[in-house]
Write an enzyme that holds these catalytic residues in place. Structure first.
Site, PDB file in Angstrom:
ATOM      1  N   CYS A  33       0.829  -1.209   0.000  1.00  0.00           N
ATOM      2  CA  CYS A  33       0.000   0.000   0.000  1.00  0.00           C
ATOM      3  C   CYS A  33       0.864   1.260   0.000  1.00  0.00           C
ATOM      4  O   CYS A  33       0.358   2.359  -0.197  1.00  0.00           O
ATOM      5  CB  CYS A  33      -0.953   0.017   1.201  1.00  0.00           C
ATOM      6  SG  CYS A  33      -0.079   0.044   2.772  1.00  0.00           S
ATOM      7  N   CYS A 103      -2.971  -2.578   8.755  1.00  0.00           N
ATOM      8  CA  CYS A 103      -2.469  -1.270   9.184  1.00  0.00           C
ATOM      9  C   CYS A 103      -2.001  -1.353  10.642  1.00  0.00           C
ATOM     10  O   CYS A 103      -1.017  -0.729  11.022  1.00  0.00           O
ATOM     11  CB  CYS A 103      -3.541  -0.203   9.045  1.00  0.00           C
ATOM     12  SG  CYS A 103      -4.455  -0.310   7.496  1.00  0.00           S
TER      13      CYS A 103
HETATM   14 FE1  FES Z   1      -1.600   0.376   4.272  1.00  0.00          FE
HETATM   15 FE2  FES Z   1      -3.359   1.232   5.959  1.00  0.00          FE
HETATM   16  S1  FES Z   1      -3.681   0.871   3.853  1.00  0.00           S
HETATM   17  S2  FES Z   1      -1.308   0.813   6.325  1.00  0.00           S
END
Ligand code: FES
Length: 147
Positions: A33, A103
Site C-alpha cells: 500500500c 495497518c
Molecule cells: Fe496500508 Fe493502511 S492501507 S497501512
C-alpha cells in the site's frame, strides 16, 4: 464502518512528531500500500518508556493505530511494550474493518523496530524481540490466516 475511537485517533492523533536523540527509532513500511510509519521512543535508565512519538505517511487506520500504539506503550517497561500487539492496538480502538487489519500490524512492527534500535544502541538483549522486518507486506498472509 470505523469505530468512534478510530475516528477520534485519526482526526486528533496523539503523540505526532519526533523525539530528538531518541533512545530508539524504527521505520517500517508496507510495499503493497506504500504506507510508512516511524516510531520514536525515549526510554529511561530503568527501561521505562517515558515518551513515544510517531510520524505516519499512510492511511487513516495507520494514523489511528500509530496514535493508539504510542499511547499504549507510554509508561510501560520495554518488556511490557513488547506485548502491545497489533491485536491489543485494535482492541483498544474497538476494532478495525478486516481490510484494515494490516495497518495495525504496521504499528506493532514499528514499536518492535524502535525497541530493536534501542537494544542495539545499548547493547541489550530484549527477551522475545525478533529482528523487525522493513516491509510488513511479507507477513500479510500470516495475518490473513489469523483473522
Ligand atoms: Fe496500508 Fe493502511 S492501507 S497501512
Amino acid at each position: 464502518m470505523y469505530s468512534e475511537k478510530v475516528i477520534d485517533h485519526f482526526s486528533n492523533p496523539r503523540n505526532v512528531g519526533e523525539i530528538e536523540n531518541p533512545s530508539g527509532v524504527g521505520t517500517v513500511g508496507n510495499a503493497k500500500c506504500g504506507d510508512i510509519m516511524r516510531m520514536y521512543l525515549d526510554i529511561d535508565d530503568n527501561g521505562i518508556i517515558q515518551e513515544a512519538k510517531f510520524k505516519t505517511f499512510g492511511c487513516g487506520a495507520a494514523v489511528a493505530t500509530s496514535s493508539m500504539a504510542t499511547e499504549l506503550v507510554k509508561g510501560k517497561t520495554v518488556e511490557e511494550a513488547l506485548k502491545v500487539t497489533n491485536k491489543a492496538v485494535m482492541e483498544a480502538l474497538d476494532g478495525l474493518p478486516p481490510v484494515k487489519v494490516h495497518c495495525s500490524l504496521l504499528a506493532e512492527e514499528a514499536i518492535h523496530a524502535a525497541l530493536w534500535d534501542y537494544a542495539e544502541k545499548h547493547d541489550l538483549k530484549i527477551e522475545g524481540l525478533q529482528k523487525p522486518v522493513n516491509d510488513i507486506s511479507e507477513h500479510e498472509e500470516d495475518i490473513a490466516e489469523e483473522y
